[in-house]
Design a protein around this motif. Structure first.
Motif, mmCIF file in Angstrom:
data_model
loop_
_atom_site.group_PDB
_atom_site.id
_atom_site.type_symbol
_atom_site.label_atom_id
_atom_site.label_comp_id
_atom_site.label_asym_id
_atom_site.label_seq_id
_atom_site.Cartn_x
_atom_site.Cartn_y
_atom_site.Cartn_z
ATOM 1 N N TYR A 1 0.841 -1.198 0.000
ATOM 2 C CA TYR A 1 0.000 0.000 0.000
ATOM 3 C C TYR A 1 0.880 1.254 0.000
ATOM 4 O O TYR A 1 1.981 1.255 0.550
ATOM 5 C CB TYR A 1 -0.887 0.044 1.252
ATOM 6 C CG TYR A 1 -1.909 -1.061 1.344
ATOM 7 C CD1 TYR A 1 -3.202 -0.888 0.857
ATOM 8 C CD2 TYR A 1 -1.586 -2.282 1.946
ATOM 9 C CE1 TYR A 1 -4.154 -1.901 0.969
ATOM 10 C CE2 TYR A 1 -2.527 -3.294 2.054
ATOM 11 C CZ TYR A 1 -3.804 -3.104 1.562
ATOM 12 O OH TYR A 1 -4.740 -4.105 1.674
ATOM 13 N N GLN B 1 0.696 5.741 0.443
ATOM 14 C CA GLN B 1 -0.011 6.995 0.644
ATOM 15 C C GLN B 1 0.991 8.126 0.789
ATOM 16 O O GLN B 1 2.183 7.908 1.033
ATOM 17 C CB GLN B 1 -0.960 6.964 1.841
ATOM 18 C CG GLN B 1 -0.363 7.041 3.218
ATOM 19 C CD GLN B 1 -1.441 7.347 4.264
ATOM 20 O OE1 GLN B 1 -2.219 8.282 4.123
ATOM 21 N NE2 GLN B 1 -1.473 6.530 5.322
ATOM 22 N N THR C 1 -3.123 11.278 2.618
ATOM 23 C CA THR C 1 -4.014 10.999 1.483
ATOM 24 C C THR C 1 -4.808 9.719 1.658
ATOM 25 O O THR C 1 -5.835 9.532 1.003
ATOM 26 C CB THR C 1 -3.196 10.886 0.185
ATOM 27 O OG1 THR C 1 -2.278 9.781 0.303
ATOM 28 C CG2 THR C 1 -2.426 12.164 -0.086
ATOM 29 N N PHE D 1 -4.254 5.257 2.451
ATOM 30 C CA PHE D 1 -3.578 4.154 1.773
ATOM 31 C C PHE D 1 -4.391 3.631 0.594
ATOM 32 O O PHE D 1 -5.616 3.505 0.669
ATOM 33 C CB PHE D 1 -3.334 2.999 2.755
ATOM 34 C CG PHE D 1 -2.130 3.207 3.636
ATOM 35 C CD1 PHE D 1 -0.857 3.286 3.104
ATOM 36 C CD2 PHE D 1 -2.275 3.312 5.016
ATOM 37 C CE1 PHE D 1 0.251 3.467 3.918
ATOM 38 C CE2 PHE D 1 -1.173 3.492 5.836
ATOM 39 C CZ PHE D 1 0.094 3.569 5.280
ATOM 40 N N GLN D 2 -3.667 3.327 -0.490
ATOM 41 C CA GLN D 2 -4.224 2.675 -1.665
ATOM 42 C C GLN D 2 -3.279 1.560 -2.083
ATOM 43 O O GLN D 2 -2.055 1.725 -2.027
ATOM 44 C CB GLN D 2 -4.381 3.663 -2.824
ATOM 45 C CG GLN D 2 -5.356 4.792 -2.555
ATOM 46 C CD GLN D 2 -6.790 4.301 -2.418
ATOM 47 O OE1 GLN D 2 -7.191 3.318 -3.057
ATOM 48 N NE2 GLN D 2 -7.572 4.962 -1.564
ATOM 49 N N PRO D 3 -3.831 0.399 -2.521
ATOM 50 C CA PRO D 3 -2.951 -0.696 -2.926
ATOM 51 C C PRO D 3 -2.263 -0.395 -4.252
ATOM 52 O O PRO D 3 -2.802 0.306 -5.112
ATOM 53 C CB PRO D 3 -3.909 -1.892 -3.052
ATOM 54 C CG PRO D 3 -5.239 -1.268 -3.341
ATOM 55 C CD PRO D 3 -5.259 0.038 -2.599
ATOM 56 N N ASN E 1 -0.673 -2.064 -7.737
ATOM 57 C CA ASN E 1 -0.890 -3.259 -8.540
ATOM 58 C C ASN E 1 0.392 -4.052 -8.736
ATOM 59 O O ASN E 1 1.495 -3.481 -8.764
ATOM 60 C CB ASN E 1 -1.461 -2.893 -9.919
ATOM 61 C CG ASN E 1 -2.870 -2.352 -9.831
ATOM 62 O OD1 ASN E 1 -3.588 -2.633 -8.874
ATOM 63 N ND2 ASN E 1 -3.270 -1.580 -10.825
ATOM 64 N N PRO F 1 -3.568 -6.531 -6.627
ATOM 65 C CA PRO F 1 -2.555 -5.852 -5.799
ATOM 66 C C PRO F 1 -1.283 -6.672 -5.628
ATOM 67 O O PRO F 1 -1.323 -7.905 -5.513
ATOM 68 C CB PRO F 1 -3.271 -5.661 -4.458
ATOM 69 C CG PRO F 1 -4.723 -5.622 -4.807
ATOM 70 C CD PRO F 1 -4.874 -6.599 -5.939
#
Length: 502
Positions: free
Chosen positions: A416, A418, A427, A429-431, A433, A440
């Motif tokens: 993840y 951010q 901001t 967490f975003q996974p 790819n 992910p």
């Protein structure tokens, strides 16, 4: 009296001498002599790069990083009481002598042909290289530019300096020759800063001609599957140099690129002791030595600061987070537990342009905690990231605008990311790819580096294959996608137990 030249032969005296005539004629002669020197004496030929450790290195297009590296290496130099200095064979006000020398030494061509500060601005105007600073605005400074105090061509009493970094808001860091008769690095508000005997503001910036954007390379160190150490670089153009072995073996690794073009690595040896070594700008390594005290640790991280000091954080063998600094002269401050005697499982530290640092840990409860360290050494205290996110590994890097980038391996093994804005807002967490898929990515270890061009680069070791993967994040937030790194002397992907990029 000019604040930059107390007690010296400053440009206020030059103005006072205008009635007599000869002094100004000498200055005009100096300008002509400067042109001759620039064309005939230059120890580094036009378009020739300069290796601080070894002299001229051959023809290539100079980069902005070359300029700032040359200038930064001069910080602390002092002229004598008569203002005689090494930047020209003259004894007089020398801020423009310094900036011209820096450009020439870095390989810039052509360079200004005058030692009068505002004439440097006029030189830029004549070549469409001058960028005026609008009122109440920082303008468009870039690292390597010459900042000009006083309107171009307005005569004596101005000042010039090298832009070292653009720090966000109205603040920039400059490297100034003839600042109290020394070379000094200063952070200023570009909208209000004044200099020169006329106490004038920045009128604009001169762009170095025929330079490339450059950007420094990124250093990579990995601990192979046998714990042997390997190093390679990703060059500014994206090429990889290929892994080469480093002496020694380690379970944990970290590396930081320093402002002067050197690098520093810290590792945890097979005996659990924390070791440090440096890499000179010419690529030579100093060899690993235990950090004084033979301290043992379970995780280690190092970060570079703009003043060429470094900060080291460890998870000690008592599970407590400890910190110490390394001065630019190589002296260590000694490990001290961070206030609170916080326990952790993993640790990362990042240096920011304002000489602050930020530290990230996974606590003994696996939650991710963050805190900052002010430039004066005061700590803000650990706080959990929003959502009490849990992780198995963490990494943090600073960017030139004083934002920071965080990547973790979550407790679900997913990678993840951010960001943290300069105002402290996160901001979320975003996974990220995996390679060639929208699924992910999963990993065991992770590392991130922030670069002067506002990109960031990530390394991971894959969860199921231990392969080392790399990807880049552009300043606009777009990711390039993970790609494997080749092993030493082969196209087979490299595998590692730990990775570091800096």
């Amino acid at each position: 009296m000019n604040a930059f030249e107390p007690g010296g032969r400053n440009e206020m005296r030059m103005i006072a001498a205008t009635k007599s005539g000869p002094r100004l004629r000498i200055r005009r002669w100096f300008g002509s002599l400067a042109m001759v020197l620039a064309l005939s004496v230059g120890a580094v030929a036009a378009g020739t790069g300069y290796d601080l450790a070894g002299g001229a290195t051959g023809a290539y297009a100079a980069t902005r990083d070359d300029i700032t590296r040359v200038a930064n290496a001069e910080v602390g130099y002092a002229a004598d009481a008569n203002q005689c200095n090494k930047y020209a064979s003259l004894c007089d006000d020398w801020c423009a002598m310094f900036t011209n020398w820096v450009w020439r030494t870095a390989g810039v061509s052509p360079v200004p042909d005058s030692f009068v500060a505002t004439a440097v601005g006029q030189w830029g105007v004549a070549r469409n290289l001058f960028k005026p600073r609008p009122p109440n605005s920082v303008g468009d400074p870039q690292p390597g530019d010459i900042a000009v105090y006083g309107a171009p061509g307005s005569g004596q009493g101005g000042h010039v300096s090298i832009v070292f970094s653009v720090d966000g808001g109205n603040r920039i860091t400059t490297i100034d020759g003839n600042y109290s008769n020394r070379v000094a690095k200063r952070q200023i508000d570009a909208t209000t800063a004044t200099a020169g005997s006329r106490d004038v503001r920045i009128s604009g910036y001169v762009t170095p001609p025929n330079v490339t954007a450059g950007g420094r390379g990124a250093h990579v160190v990995i601990s192979g599957m046998d714990n042997a150490l390997y190093h390679e670089m990703r060059l500014p153009g994206g090429q990889w140099t290929g892994f080469q072995p480093l002496n020694g073996s380690a379970s944990r690794v970290s590396i930081a690129a320093m402002p002067d073009g050197t690098a520093q690595a810290v590792v945890i040896g097979q005996d659990g002791v924390v070791y440090h070594e440096g890499r000179h700008a010419n690529g030579q390594w100093t060899g690993f030595q235990p950090i004084p005290g033979n301290t043992k640790a379970k995780d280690v991280a190092i970060a570079a600061l703009p003043d060429n000091t470094s900060q080291v954080a460890i998870v000690g063998d008592d599970d407590i987070v400890h910190h110490q600094g390394r001065h630019a002269n190589g002296q260590w401050t000694g490990f001290q537990p961070i206030p609170g005697n916080t326990k952790a499982k993993s640790v990362s530290i990042a240096g920011l342009p304002d000489n602050t640092s930020q530290i990230l840990i996974t606590g003994d409860d696996d939650v991710v905690y963050h805190q900052g360290r002010h430039a004066n050494g005061q700590w803000t205290g650990f706080q959990p990231l929003t959502g009490n996110t849990k992780a198995k590994d963490v990494t943090i890097a600073g960017l030139p605008d004083r934002s920071s980038q965080v990547v973790i391996v979550g407790d679900d093994d997913i990678v993840y990311h951010q960001g943290r804005y300069p105002n402290g807002q996160w901001t979320g967490f975003q996974p990220l790819n995996g390679m060639g898929t929208t699924t992910p990515a999963k990993a065991k270890r992770v590392s991130i580096a922030g670069l002067p061009d506002s990109t960031s680069q990530i390394l991971i070791t894959g969860l199921n294959d231990d392969v080392v993967y790399h990807q880049l994040r552009n300043p606009n937030g777009q990711w390039t996608g993970f790609q494997p790194l080749n092993g030493m002397g082969t196209t087979t992907p490299a595998k590692a137990t730990d990775v570091a990029i800096g």
